[in-house]
Design an enzyme around this catalytic site. Structure first.
Site, PDB file in Angstrom:
ATOM      1  N   PRO A 198       0.941  -1.239  -0.046  1.00  0.00           N
ATOM      2  CA  PRO A 198       0.126  -0.123   0.015  1.00  0.00           C
ATOM      3  C   PRO A 198       0.977   1.396  -0.024  1.00  0.00           C
ATOM      4  CG  PRO A 198      -0.933  -1.518   1.596  1.00  0.00           C
ATOM      5  CD  PRO A 198       0.317  -2.233   1.134  1.00  0.00           C
ATOM      6  N   CYS A 199       0.368   2.177  -0.573  1.00  0.00           N
ATOM      7  CA  CYS A 199       1.214   3.598  -1.037  1.00  0.00           C
ATOM      8  C   CYS A 199       0.454   4.585  -0.268  1.00  0.00           C
ATOM      9  CB  CYS A 199       1.386   3.713  -2.538  1.00  0.00           C
ATOM     10  SG  CYS A 199      -0.229   4.272  -3.026  1.00  0.00           S
ATOM     11  N   ASN A 200      -0.627   4.338   0.392  1.00  0.00           N
ATOM     12  CA  ASN A 200      -1.407   5.431   1.130  1.00  0.00           C
ATOM     13  C   ASN A 200      -0.734   6.237   1.680  1.00  0.00           C
ATOM     14  OD1 ASN A 200      -2.905   2.780   0.620  1.00  0.00           O
ATOM     15  ND2 ASN A 200      -4.503   3.419   1.624  1.00  0.00           N
TER      16      ASN A 200
END
Length: 491
Positions: free
Chosen positions: A448-450
């Site tokens: 995840p790059c959130n």
DNA sequence: AACACCATGAGAAATCTT
DNA sequence: AAGATTTCTCATGGTGTT
């Protein structure tokens, strides 16, 4: 026995401590990597390389960028090849050429928000002295072409991997290139110190997508999937050509994201344009405003004075997925945008994975972590690499449904096993999954790059952020796979 | 300075459930 | 019809590189 060892170290925090290093401020923690680098830095090869390159007539910027990208073990020939490739790509790429606007249409500056990725910032506490390891921050290459792209005439075909990184299995990790400072250093450190390959998908298709890839794949004799995707907006979206004003110079779209422009915004733009009649009469400042919003929101021209965000169909196509890949089956439009925005660009990934075709002519067994809508699976399929056993781990049920539907529609002969949570994947479970077919040939994942992505205004907390901390699951599981496979080989 | 960036969350609206 | 849930709409900066 090997499994027992794994179980002992399977406590996440224990394992984390084993590998984690906090270079600045914590003199107490003795770290494997730190030691290695300190010894290594005693002979600064890259300094020597820099000297000879500048003496050959290259600029300091070119030389240092190339040395950084090629690594300290690269020969001078490899480095000059890289510079040459970079220069070629630079002259080929003519993007966004335009007069500089005099006014910015951003809102006023507001109160400073609280501390940003404090941890990473802390790591690079100012030590202005000679080059130490802490200052050795990974920098992004320009142009962002990694070891090479299909249209580039020259590419790097050799590199030296750290011993620990050499497969089996092959691995391939992906995340956003423009992460907060220090993030890529940490990622690299946790994946056997392999240097990331930074690539912008604008060299593969009509949309930009700047990503870093940490992998141990061969880089010689890569090839793209055919047919080559459209490379410009006009070729990808021919219907927009008719309405494209001559003062919109874009040939490539910006990064496709998960959120899209509101109808109010496109309404404002239409009203701003309408009063000027023909597009050539639109005054300069209005053009600037429209272009600013078009770039920010990836708007395309769909009618007279009408701009619109891309349809999910179009995003699918631009990212290299089959038409309707994410359509129907119970997924909402919002979630469709979200799933697509979080996905691989298939042509880019396929180019990197293409070297596997000769190595595994009979197909591969793959572990796919954070699978999303199956970018890696689609890429391998498009390459004509049979998928034998695929274990796919993905939290979102909607995404799992998409991959399962695709799997059935494409008449896959192999076996697909779906799991939901990477954190639940323990040594026992993994060993049990791998037993029927021996082991994985490839481990893929884009975590995840959130909390890394630039668009996040709320919780861009770096690698320790709520979702992005799942990155650590990738090296954890990769280690497990490696150990289990070694254990089986010994028997 | 200009520019780009795999986003989040509050509230409204639509849809489903009881 | 009322409540629960999902989906949609919209506004919200700051960081890092060039």
């Amino acid at each position: 026995m090997m499994i027992q060892t794994l179980r002992d170290r399977s406590s996440f925090h224990h394992w984390l401590h084993h590998r984690y290093s906090t270079p600045a401020g914590s003199g107490s923690s003795v770290d494997r990597k730190t030691k290695d680098v300190e010894n290594y830095e005693l002979l600064p090869k890259h300094e020597k390389a820099l000297l000879s390159l500048t003496s050959m007539g290259y600029t300091v910027e070119e030389a240092s960028a190339a040395v950084e990208r090629c690594g300290p073990d690269a020969s001078i020939g490899e480095i000059t090849d890289f510079i040459c490739a970079a220069q070629m790509a630079k002259t080929e790429a003519v993007f966004y050429e335009e007069e500089k606007p005099k006014k910015l249409f951003t809102s006023n500056g507001k109160l400073k928000r609280k501390k940003f990725h404090e941890l990473e910032a802390h790591k690079r506490k100012k030590q202005k002295g000679p080059l130490t390891e802490e200052d050795e921050v990974i920098r992004l290459p320009n142009p962002m072409i990694g070891f090479g792209v299909p249209s580039g005439s020259t590419a790097i075909t050799h590199r030296t991997l750290p011993d620990a990184a050499v497969g089996p299995p092959f691995f391939y990790y992906e995340n956003v290139a423009l992460a907060p400072k220090g993030v890529w250093d940490t990622i690299s450190r946790f994946i056997y110190d392999v240097q990331p390959e930074f690539v912008d998908s604008q060299y593969f298709c009509a949309t930009a997508r700047k990503r870093g890839y940490v992998h141990n794949l061969p880089i010689k004799n890569r090839f793209p999937i055919l047919p080559l995707p459209p490379r410009t907006i006009h070729d990808a979206l021919p219907m927009t050509r008719r309405w494209w004003p001559e003062w919109d110079p874009r040939t490539k779209l910006n990064c496709l994201q998960t959120s899209y422009a509101s109808s109010r915004l496109t309404d404002r733009i239409r009203k701003a344009l309408e009063k000027w009649g023909e597009s050539e009469n639109v005054p300069e400042d209005v053009r600037k405003y429209v272009m600013y919003e078009c770039r920010k929101w990836n708007l395309v021209w769909v009618g007279k004075n009408k701009v619109a965000p891309l349809e999910p169909d179009e995003v699918e196509m631009l990212l290299g997925f089959p038409r309707n890949h994410t359509r129907g089956g119970g997924i909402s439009r919002t979630d469709r945008y979200k799933s697509l925005g979080n996905s691989f660009q298939v042509d880019t990934v396929a180019y990197h994975l293409s070297v596997l075709k000769d190595i595994f002519p009979n197909g591969i067994n793959m572990l796919s972590l954070f699978s999303g809508i199956g970018g890696a699976e689609v890429a391998l399929h498009r390459l004509g690499i049979p998928l034998k056993n695929v274990v796919s781990v993905e939290l979102s049920e909607a995404n799992r449904d998409i991959v399962r539907s695709w799997w059935e529609q494409t008449n896959q002969k192999g076996n697909l096993v779906h799991l939901a949570d990477v954190q639940q994947l323990n040594p026992d479970k993994l060993e049990q999954l791998m037993r029927p077919f021996g082991g994985f040939d490839l481990v893929v994942g884009g975590s995840p790059c959130n909390n890394l992505a630039g668009s996040n205004r709320v919780s861009r907390d770096g690698l320790e952020g709520e979702q992005s901390a799942l990155f650590y699951e990738f090296p954890r599981i990769l280690d497990l796979v490696k150990c289990i496979m070694n254990g089986q080989n010994e028997n």
